[in-house]
Motif scaffolding. Structure first.
Motif, PDB file in Angstrom:
ATOM      1  N   UNK A 235       0.841  -1.209   0.000  1.00  0.00           N
ATOM      2  CA  UNK A 235       0.000   0.000   0.000  1.00  0.00           C
ATOM      3  C   UNK A 235       0.867   1.246   0.000  1.00  0.00           C
ATOM      4  N   UNK A 236       1.870   1.269   0.844  1.00  0.00           N
ATOM      5  CA  UNK A 236       2.742   2.440   0.926  1.00  0.00           C
ATOM      6  C   UNK A 236       3.671   2.538  -0.282  1.00  0.00           C
ATOM      7  N   UNK A 237       4.171   1.413  -0.742  1.00  0.00           N
ATOM      8  CA  UNK A 237       5.087   1.414  -1.882  1.00  0.00           C
ATOM      9  C   UNK A 237       4.376   1.901  -3.144  1.00  0.00           C
ATOM     10  N   UNK A 238       3.172   1.425  -3.387  1.00  0.00           N
ATOM     11  CA  UNK A 238       2.424   1.826  -4.581  1.00  0.00           C
ATOM     12  C   UNK A 238       2.113   3.320  -4.552  1.00  0.00           C
TER      13      UNK A 238
ATOM     14  N   UNK B 270      12.990  14.405  -2.858  1.00  0.00           N
ATOM     15  CA  UNK B 270      13.025  14.186  -1.406  1.00  0.00           C
ATOM     16  C   UNK B 270      12.766  15.484  -0.652  1.00  0.00           C
ATOM     17  N   UNK B 271      13.386  16.567  -1.107  1.00  0.00           N
ATOM     18  CA  UNK B 271      13.213  17.872  -0.452  1.00  0.00           C
ATOM     19  C   UNK B 271      11.780  18.355  -0.624  1.00  0.00           C
TER      20      UNK B 271
ATOM     21  N   UNK C 276       7.125  -0.161  10.183  1.00  0.00           N
ATOM     22  CA  UNK C 276       5.662  -0.302  10.108  1.00  0.00           C
ATOM     23  C   UNK C 276       4.964   0.686  11.037  1.00  0.00           C
ATOM     24  N   UNK C 277       5.414   0.801  12.285  1.00  0.00           N
ATOM     25  CA  UNK C 277       4.755   1.706  13.238  1.00  0.00           C
ATOM     26  C   UNK C 277       4.888   3.155  12.788  1.00  0.00           C
ATOM     27  N   UNK C 278       6.058   3.511  12.295  1.00  0.00           N
ATOM     28  CA  UNK C 278       6.264   4.885  11.829  1.00  0.00           C
ATOM     29  C   UNK C 278       5.409   5.174  10.591  1.00  0.00           C
ATOM     30  N   UNK C 279       5.289   4.206   9.703  1.00  0.00           N
ATOM     31  CA  UNK C 279       4.415   4.372   8.533  1.00  0.00           C
ATOM     32  C   UNK C 279       2.959   4.518   8.956  1.00  0.00           C
TER      33      UNK C 279
ATOM     34  N   UNK D  82       9.100   5.872   4.002  1.00  0.00           N
ATOM     35  CA  UNK D  82       9.479   4.725   3.176  1.00  0.00           C
ATOM     36  C   UNK D  82      10.766   5.010   2.401  1.00  0.00           C
ATOM     37  N   UNK D  83      10.920   6.229   1.901  1.00  0.00           N
ATOM     38  CA  UNK D  83      12.155   6.598   1.200  1.00  0.00           C
ATOM     39  C   UNK D  83      13.358   6.475   2.137  1.00  0.00           C
TER      40      UNK D  83
END
Length: 149
Positions: free
Chosen positions: A54-57, A76-77, A128-131, A110-111
């Motif tokens: 889910x996060x990657x997509x 990223x910035x 996972x918890x941070x996401x 994720x990056x």
């Protein structure tokens, strides 16, 4: 897929096929499923990574859009600035509502995970918890800004 305890681990647009009616995932070379014969450690790994696709997509889509929206700013910035509340002018509100507000914070997390995995250690734990915290904060921001759910 995650509700069926399957993680693809490479769920991006180049791994999608369609017959014009339905969308299908392809390239299951990295996939992990509870339908496989798994050790206890592998089962735990699967459970820990169920939110990965889910996060990657969403991250993949956001990077694709950010490349076109950021101007001279590095992706990223751009995402870190956006996540910190410093919005770039000129972003179409619908794009902001649909993808950036909903996924910028989690994409930054994720990056960071991917960067650490590639440059520091293959043993980098999946955040996972941070996401989950980032996704919850994004939902709150979307509601505050009055975007439709």
């Amino acid at each position: 897929m995650s509700s069926r305890r399957l993680v693809h681990f490479d769920a991006h647009f180049n791994n999608l096929l369609t017959d014009g009616r339905l969308i299908y995932f392809a390239d299951f070379g990295l996939a992990l499923s509870s339908g496989f014969e798994l050790s206890a450690d592998e089962e735990q790994f699967l459970s820990d990574h169920l939110a990965y696709d889910r996060h990657y997509t969403a991250s993949h889509l956001l990077h694709h859009l950010a490349d076109r929206l950021q101007g001279d700013t590095e992706t990223d910035v751009f995402l870190q600035e956006w996540s910190a509340g410093r919005r770039t002018s000129g972003v179409v509100p619908e794009i902001a509502a649909i993808i950036i507000e909903r996924h910028a914070r989690a994409t930054v997390v994720l990056d960071g995970f991917h960067r650490q995995l590639l440059t520091e250690s293959k043993q980098t734990p999946f955040p996972a918890a941070e996401l989950n915290r980032a996704a919850a904060a994004e939902e709150h921001t979307v509601e505050e800004l009055g975007y439709p759910s």
